[in-house]
Design a protein around this motif. Structure first.
Motif, PDB file in Angstrom:
ATOM      1  N   GLN A 224       0.606  -1.093   0.451  1.00 54.95           N
ATOM      2  CA  GLN A 224       0.118   0.054  -0.516  1.00 54.95           C
ATOM      3  C   GLN A 224       0.706   0.864  -0.219  1.00 54.95           C
ATOM      4  OE1 GLN A 224      -2.909  -0.714   2.876  1.00 54.95           O
ATOM      5  NE2 GLN A 224      -4.294  -1.515   2.020  1.00 54.95           N
ATOM      6  N   ASN A 225       2.315   1.170  -0.661  1.00 57.64           N
ATOM      7  CA  ASN A 225       2.737   2.128  -0.073  1.00 57.64           C
ATOM      8  C   ASN A 225       2.964   2.797  -2.394  1.00 57.64           C
ATOM      9  OD1 ASN A 225       4.796   3.990  -0.407  1.00 57.64           O
ATOM     10  ND2 ASN A 225       6.703   2.843  -0.042  1.00 57.64           N
ATOM     11  N   THR A 226       1.070   3.413  -2.628  1.00 59.13           N
ATOM     12  CA  THR A 226       1.650   3.205  -3.992  1.00 59.13           C
ATOM     13  C   THR A 226       1.726   4.967  -5.041  1.00 59.13           C
ATOM     14  OG1 THR A 226      -1.596   3.090  -3.304  1.00 59.13           O
ATOM     15  CG2 THR A 226      -0.929   4.001  -5.428  1.00 59.13           C
ATOM     16  N   LYS A 227       2.214   5.498  -4.343  1.00 56.89           N
ATOM     17  CA  LYS A 227       3.100   6.441  -4.340  1.00 56.89           C
ATOM     18  C   LYS A 227       5.149   6.141  -4.953  1.00 56.89           C
ATOM     19  CE  LYS A 227       1.171  10.572  -2.589  1.00 56.89           C
ATOM     20  NZ  LYS A 227       1.359  11.189  -1.680  1.00 56.89           N
ATOM     21  N   GLU A 228       4.556   5.545  -3.804  1.00 59.41           N
ATOM     22  CA  GLU A 228       6.427   4.803  -4.022  1.00 59.41           C
ATOM     23  C   GLU A 228       6.785   3.793  -5.258  1.00 59.41           C
ATOM     24  OE1 GLU A 228       9.626   5.432  -3.363  1.00 59.41           O
ATOM     25  OE2 GLU A 228       9.292   6.721  -2.354  1.00 59.41           O
ATOM     26  N   ALA A 229       5.791   3.333  -5.216  1.00 59.25           N
ATOM     27  CA  ALA A 229       4.877   2.070  -6.672  1.00 59.25           C
ATOM     28  C   ALA A 229       4.670   2.803  -7.303  1.00 59.25           C
ATOM     29  CB  ALA A 229       3.616   1.043  -6.087  1.00 59.25           C
ATOM     30  N   LEU A 230       4.519   3.650  -8.242  1.00 62.14           N
ATOM     31  CA  LEU A 230       4.400   4.969  -8.734  1.00 62.14           C
ATOM     32  C   LEU A 230       5.321   5.417  -9.646  1.00 62.14           C
ATOM     33  CD1 LEU A 230       2.623   6.427 -10.685  1.00 62.14           C
ATOM     34  CD2 LEU A 230       2.616   7.905  -9.517  1.00 62.14           C
ATOM     35  N   ARG A 231       6.532   5.648  -8.648  1.00 55.71           N
ATOM     36  CA  ARG A 231       7.908   5.874  -8.799  1.00 55.71           C
ATOM     37  C   ARG A 231       8.322   4.674  -9.179  1.00 55.71           C
ATOM     38  NH1 ARG A 231       7.738   9.825  -5.056  1.00 55.71           N
ATOM     39  NH2 ARG A 231       8.128   8.912  -3.115  1.00 55.71           N
ATOM     40  N   ALA A 232       8.743   3.008  -9.263  1.00 52.99           N
ATOM     41  CA  ALA A 232       9.139   2.709 -10.049  1.00 52.99           C
ATOM     42  C   ALA A 232       8.315   1.896 -11.181  1.00 52.99           C
ATOM     43  CB  ALA A 232       8.783   1.648  -9.225  1.00 52.99           C
ATOM     44  N   TYR A 233       7.173   2.633 -11.265  1.00 52.88           N
ATOM     45  CA  TYR A 233       6.843   1.340 -12.125  1.00 52.88           C
ATOM     46  C   TYR A 233       7.487   2.928 -13.447  1.00 52.88           C
ATOM     47  CZ  TYR A 233       3.606  -1.600 -10.699  1.00 52.88           C
ATOM     48  OH  TYR A 233       3.100  -2.908 -10.656  1.00 52.88           O
ATOM     49  N   GLU A 234       7.328   3.933 -13.184  1.00 52.56           N
ATOM     50  CA  GLU A 234       7.544   5.004 -14.004  1.00 52.56           C
ATOM     51  C   GLU A 234       8.896   4.981 -14.467  1.00 52.56           C
ATOM     52  OE1 GLU A 234       4.740   8.821 -12.927  1.00 52.56           O
ATOM     53  OE2 GLU A 234       6.939   8.682 -12.377  1.00 52.56           O
ATOM     54  N   GLN A 235      10.190   4.339 -13.268  1.00 52.83           N
ATOM     55  CA  GLN A 235      11.346   4.353 -14.328  1.00 52.83           C
ATOM     56  C   GLN A 235      11.605   2.993 -15.149  1.00 52.83           C
ATOM     57  OE1 GLN A 235      13.004   4.023 -10.260  1.00 52.83           O
ATOM     58  NE2 GLN A 235      12.908   6.153  -9.769  1.00 52.83           N
ATOM     59  N   ALA A 236      10.654   1.753 -14.444  1.00 54.72           N
ATOM     60  CA  ALA A 236      11.033   0.347 -15.353  1.00 54.72           C
ATOM     61  C   ALA A 236      10.087   0.363 -16.803  1.00 54.72           C
ATOM     62  CB  ALA A 236      10.063  -0.362 -14.638  1.00 54.72           C
ATOM     63  N   THR A 237       9.035   1.643 -16.974  1.00 53.61           N
ATOM     64  CA  THR A 237       8.714   1.605 -18.268  1.00 53.61           C
ATOM     65  C   THR A 237       9.485   2.082 -19.514  1.00 53.61           C
ATOM     66  OG1 THR A 237       6.284   2.612 -17.450  1.00 53.61           O
ATOM     67  CG2 THR A 237       6.942   3.103 -19.516  1.00 53.61           C
ATOM     68  N   PRO A 238      10.651   2.791 -19.416  1.00 57.63           N
ATOM     69  CA  PRO A 238      11.379   2.303 -20.375  1.00 57.63           C
ATOM     70  C   PRO A 238      12.655   1.575 -20.335  1.00 57.63           C
ATOM     71  CG  PRO A 238      12.474   4.366 -18.542  1.00 57.63           C
ATOM     72  CD  PRO A 238      11.047   3.544 -18.293  1.00 57.63           C
ATOM     73  N   ILE A 239      12.595   0.960 -19.437  1.00 54.95           N
ATOM     74  CA  ILE A 239      13.843   0.029 -19.436  1.00 54.95           C
ATOM     75  C   ILE A 239      13.004  -1.627 -19.477  1.00 54.95           C
ATOM     76  CG2 ILE A 239      15.273   1.518 -17.868  1.00 54.95           C
ATOM     77  CD1 ILE A 239      14.645   0.253 -15.642  1.00 54.95           C
ATOM     78  N   LEU A 240      11.805  -2.010 -19.642  1.00 54.46           N
ATOM     79  CA  LEU A 240      11.098  -2.467 -19.860  1.00 54.46           C
ATOM     80  C   LEU A 240      11.257  -3.062 -21.822  1.00 54.46           C
ATOM     81  CD1 LEU A 240       7.913  -2.835 -17.944  1.00 54.46           C
ATOM     82  CD2 LEU A 240       9.574  -4.254 -17.633  1.00 54.46           C
ATOM     83  N   TYR A 241      11.138  -4.783 -21.764  1.00 49.36           N
ATOM     84  CA  TYR A 241      11.320  -5.351 -23.358  1.00 49.36           C
ATOM     85  C   TYR A 241       9.925  -3.725 -24.012  1.00 49.36           C
ATOM     86  CZ  TYR A 241      11.058  -8.152 -27.404  1.00 49.36           C
ATOM     87  OH  TYR A 241      10.922  -8.953 -28.963  1.00 49.36           O
TER      88      TYR A 241
END
Length: 456
Positions: A224-241
Motif C-alpha cells: 500500500q505504498n502507492t506513490k513509491e510504486a508509481l515511481r518504480a513503474y515510471e522508472q521501469a517503463t523505458p527499460i522494459l522490453y
C-alpha cells in the motif's frame, strides 16, 4: 518558428549497423580490415553483454547483426537461440538450434539448451536427471540455474528453488538475477517487504533490470505504498522490453491515487504503442502471459468504474473478459458495472461464476499450503491442475498436470484430462493433436477419454 535541436532518435537495430559501419571505416583507415568474421565476433560480444544486463531489445539487435555478418561455426546462431529461449519464443529457438547444428556447433551444448527450454517451461525431468553433473562440470552455471529456478517456480518446488538460489548467489554475488528470482519466490509466501528488498538489491546491481524495477512496483503496491510504486513503474517503463506493462502499472497507481485523467492518459499511450508480442512483453515483466491481451482494457474498465462511468466500464471490461475469460476480478467488476445500470439478471450470472471461482481458489490455497509440507502429493497437484485449467489459467493448469506425471507417470485421471484438453484445443496448436493421441494411448483399456468437469 522554433528549431528542434534534439538529436534524432535512431532505432536500436539501425544504431547497431551505424556503429559497426563506423568501426569498419576506422579499421580500414588504419589498415586493419576486420572482415565479416571480426564484426560478427564484436556484435556477438555486444549482444551477450546486453543480454547479461537484461537489455533485451539491444541484445536482439546485436545478435541479429552477428548472424548477418558470419555464423561463426554456429556460435552466433546459438546465441540467438539462447536469447529467444529466454524471451519464451521456443519456436524461434528450435529453428535457430537446428541452424547451429547444421553449422557444426557443439551437440552437447545444443542438447543442454533443449533441457533448459524444457525446464523453464515447467518440464523438469531432463534437467532434474542431469543437474548434479551439470553443476559439477561448472559450465554455463547462471543459465542452468535460471532455467531450473523458473521451472521450480512453475511447479511450486520452492525449497528446491531456494537451495539452488543460495548456491548461485554464493558463486556469483554480483549477478542481479538470483535476487530478482528470490524476490519472485518470496512473493509466493506474501512476504512483500522481503520481496521488495530483493528487487531493490537486483536494481542496485543492474540499474537497467526492467523486470526487477517493475516487480518492485508490484511489491510496493501490495504494501500500500502507492506513490513509491508509481515511481518504480515510471522508472521501469523505458527499460522494459516493451513499455505497456509499465504504463498499465502507472495507470493502476494513478487510479488508486484518484488521478483518473492521468490514468487514462497512460492507458491511451499503452493503446497507441502496442507491444509487438504482448506475451513476451508481459512475461519479461514477470507477469502471467494468459492475461496479457486483457491488461489494458481491464485497467481502463477499472478507471471508468472508479469514475462511475458505468457504460464505459462495461465496454472495457467486456473486452478484457473476451481476451481472458478466466479473469474473475474483471468479471466481478463487470457485474458491478452491470448492476449499477440495472442489468441485474446478467450481473447475477457473472457474480455466480465469480463465487464458484473464489471457492475453487480457496481450495487451491489450502492445497498449496499442503504442498509446501508434502511436495510429492499427487492428488493435490492433480486437483490444482484441474482447478487452474477450469477457473484460472489453462497454461498453468497444464503445468500442474504435467507435474503430476513427473511423480506418477501412469496417473490415469491426468492422462484422461490432458487427452480431453488437447483434443478440444487441437486447432490452436499443431502439436496438440499428437499430444492428445499420446495421452489417450497412456490410458488403460478400461479408461476412455471424457470431459472432466466436476471434482472427483
Amino acid at each position: 518558428m522554433t528549431v528542434d535541436t534534439a538529436e534524432p532518435v535512431i532505432p536500436t537495430r539501425r544504431r547497431a549497423r551505424y556503429w559497426l559501419f563506423g568501426l569498419l571505416l576506422l579499421a580500414g583507415a588504419g589498415g586493419l580490415l576486420w572482415g565479416s568474421r571480426g564484426l560478427a565476433h564484436l556484435a556477438l560480444w555486444r549482444g551477450r553483454e546486453a543480454a547479461r544486463n537484461h537489455d533485451w531489445r539491444t541484445a536482439e539487435s546485436w545478435l541479429a547483426e552477428a548472424q548477418s555478418w558470419h555464423p561463426l561455426g554456429g556460435e552466433s546462431t546459438f546465441a540467438w537461440a539462447r536469447l529467444n529461449r529466454r524471451l519464451g519464443r521456443i519456436d524461434v529457438m528450435s529453428s535457430a538450434l537446428q541452424d547451429a547444428a547444421d553449422a557444426g556447433f557443439s551437440p552437447r551444448k545444443l542438447q543442454r539448451e533443449v533441457w533448459l527450454a524444457e525446464a523453464q517451461s515447467g518440464r523438469m525431468q531432463s534437467l532434474d536427471a542431469k543437474l548434479g553433473n551439470l553443476l559439477v562440470a561448472g559450465e554455463d552455471l547462471p543459465a542452468i540455474c535460471e532455467a531450473y529456478v523458473l521451472g521450480c517456480l512453475l511447479n511450486y518446488r520452492l525449497n528446491d528453488a531456494l537451495r539452488l538460489l543460495d548456491l548461485w548467489q554464493a558463486d556469483f554475488p554480483d549477478d542481479p538475477q538470483p535476487h530478482y528470482l528470490r524476490g519472485r519466490l518470496i512473493e509466493h509466501s506474501t512476504d512483500f517487504e522481503g520481496a521488495a528488498n530483493e528487487y531493490r538489491r537486483a536494481v542496485e546491481l543492474a540499474s537497467g533490470h526492467g523486470a526487477a524495477t517493475y516487480n518492485l512496483g508490484r511489491a510496493l503496491l501490495a504494501l500500500q505504498n502507492t506513490k513509491e510504486a508509481l515511481r518504480a513503474y515510471e522508472q521501469a517503463t523505458p527499460i522494459l522490453y516493451a513499455p505497456q506493462p509499465g504504463l498499465v502499472g502507472q495507470a493502476h497507481c494513478l487510479r488508486l491515487l484518484g488521478r483518473l485523467d492521468e490514468a487514462r492518459s497512460r492507458l491511451d499511450e499503452a493503446l497507441a504503442s502496442p507491444a509487438d508480442d504482448p506475451e513476451v512483453a508481459w512475461r519479461l515483466a514477470g507477469e502471467p502471459v494468459d492475461a496479457a491481451a486483457s491488461r489494458v482494457p481491464a485497467e481502463y474498465g477499472h478507471v471508468e468504474l472508479a469514475a462511475e462511468n458505468y457504460p464505459e466500464a462495461e465496454k472495457w471490461l467486456r473486452q478484457a473478459l473476451e481476451a481472458d475469460p478466466h479473469g474473475w476480478r474483471n468479471r466481478y467488476s463487470l457485474a458491478t458495472a452491470l448492476r449499477q445500470q440495472g442489468k441485474t439478471e446478467e450481473a447475477a450470472a457473472h457474480s455466480e461464476r465469480v463465487e464458484a471461482t473464489k471457492q475453487a481458489l480457496a481450495e487451491c490455497d489450502r492445497l498449496i499450503v499442503k504442498l509446501r509440507k508434502v511436495p510429492d502429493d499427487v492428488e493435490a497437484r492433480f486437483t490444482l491442475g484441474r482447478t487452474f485449467l477450469q477457473h484460472v489459467s489453462e497454461k498453468q493448469g497444464v503445468v500442474w498436470l504435467r507435474s503430476v506425471l513427473d511423480h506418477d507417470p501412469q496417473h490415469q485421471p491426468t492422462h484422461r484430462l490432458l487427452a480431453d484438453f488437447y483434443r478440444d484445443h487441437a486447432d490452436e496448436n499443431p502439436e496438440f493433436a499428437a499430444l492428445a493421441d499420446y495421452h489417450r494411448r497412456q490410458l488403460q483399456a478400461d479408461q476412455e477419454p471424457q470431459d472432466v468437469t466436476e471434482d472427483e
